[in-house]
Design an enzyme around this catalytic site. Structure first.
Site, PDB file in Angstrom:
ATOM      1  N   TYR A 218     -13.916  25.630 105.151  1.00 21.16           N
ATOM      2  CA  TYR A 218     -13.670  26.516 106.146  1.00 21.16           C
ATOM      3  C   TYR A 218     -13.932  27.941 105.840  1.00 21.16           C
ATOM      4  CZ  TYR A 218     -10.550  29.005 109.309  1.00 21.16           C
ATOM      5  OH  TYR A 218     -10.005  29.770 110.320  1.00 21.16           O
TER       6      TYR A 218
ATOM      7  N   LYS B  47     -16.446  30.656 107.608  1.00 16.46           N
ATOM      8  CA  LYS B  47     -16.148  31.932 108.161  1.00 16.46           C
ATOM      9  C   LYS B  47     -17.063  33.067 107.573  1.00 16.46           C
ATOM     10  CE  LYS B  47     -13.120  30.578 111.278  1.00 16.46           C
ATOM     11  NZ  LYS B  47     -13.674  30.733 112.681  1.00 16.46           N
TER      12      LYS B  47
END
Length: 233
Positions: free
Chosen positions: A131, A135
């Site tokens: 994750y 990002k």
């Protein structure tokens, strides 16, 4: 009045963003993964449907948007966490939609403070990134586009750790503040910098150094073009 598209608008920040835009009188096109997740269908200028974890459906989403003309703003809100589809949904989908759709006036990509823990090893695009990686990469994409597309502004937004389904009920940040920056960037002209900002609650913040590194920006775009087979115009 602006024509704005919001991805991942079935719930959470995406839904709140779409609601706020509609409340302000803007024409909102919402994206949802499937029709069963659609809320308040009569509120929206239009609806596009598709699973952003699947490349064929990402293409279908892009084709559906063509009937609305050029958007004033596209808010790339859709995201997942703790899923094997994290790179596809959080990075590949916004990249492909950006490449396939008509260039809007403004692009806004949802980031996270967790991007600062992401890796610059772009081999993880195919090998399975985290994750935080996703990002970092989508923030870099946002800032790269700010210097590449004349006539289109591009920003990244950290909405904070807010109490949505993804953030969890105990998340400490303000839920309303979580969507206000996206609405402001998408519809207001009094924004400084006008492009290339990394924002949190309408204030610019310092992003990971790689996000503003022109060499890494170029490497990311090259890697995404190679990974998807789709060039960025």
């Amino acid at each position: 009045m602006a024509l704005v598209m919001v991805t991942g608008a079935a719930s959470g920040l995406g839904y709140n963003t779409a609601q706020a835009l509609a409340d302000d009188g803007h024409d909102v096109v919402v994206h949802v993964r499937n029709e069963s997740r659609l809320r308040d269908p009569d509120r929206w200028k239009g609806v596009v449907i598709g699973d952003l974890a699947r490349v064929d459906e990402i293409h279908h989403v892009a084709r559906q948007t063509s009937g609305f003309g050029r958007f004033d703003a596209v808010i790339h809100n859709a995201g997942v966490m703790g899923s094997p589809d994290v790179i596809t949904v959080n990075v590949v989908a916004p990249y492909l939609l950006t490449a396939w759709m008509d260039k809007p006036g403004r692009l806004i990509y949802l980031s996270s403070s967790m991007h600062r823990g992401g890796s610059t090893d772009l081999r993880r695009l195919s090998a399975g990134g985290t994750y935080s990686d996703s990002k970092l990469w989508v923030t870099t994409l946002a800032l790269a586009l700010a210097s590449r597309w004349s006539g289109t502004s591009s920003h990244a937004v950290d909405p904070g750790w807010v109490p949505t389904r993804m953030g969890g009920a105990g998340a400490p940040d303000d839920l309303t503040a979580g969507h206000e920056t996206q609405v402001w960037l998408g519809t207001h002209d009094d924004v400084t910098p006008s492009s290339g900002g990394y924002w949190h609650h309408r204030q610019t913040q310092t992003s990971h150094p790689a996000c503003e590194d022109e060499d890494f920006q170029a490497q990311l775009i090259k890697a995404l073009e190679s990974h998807t087979g789709v060039p960025l115009a």
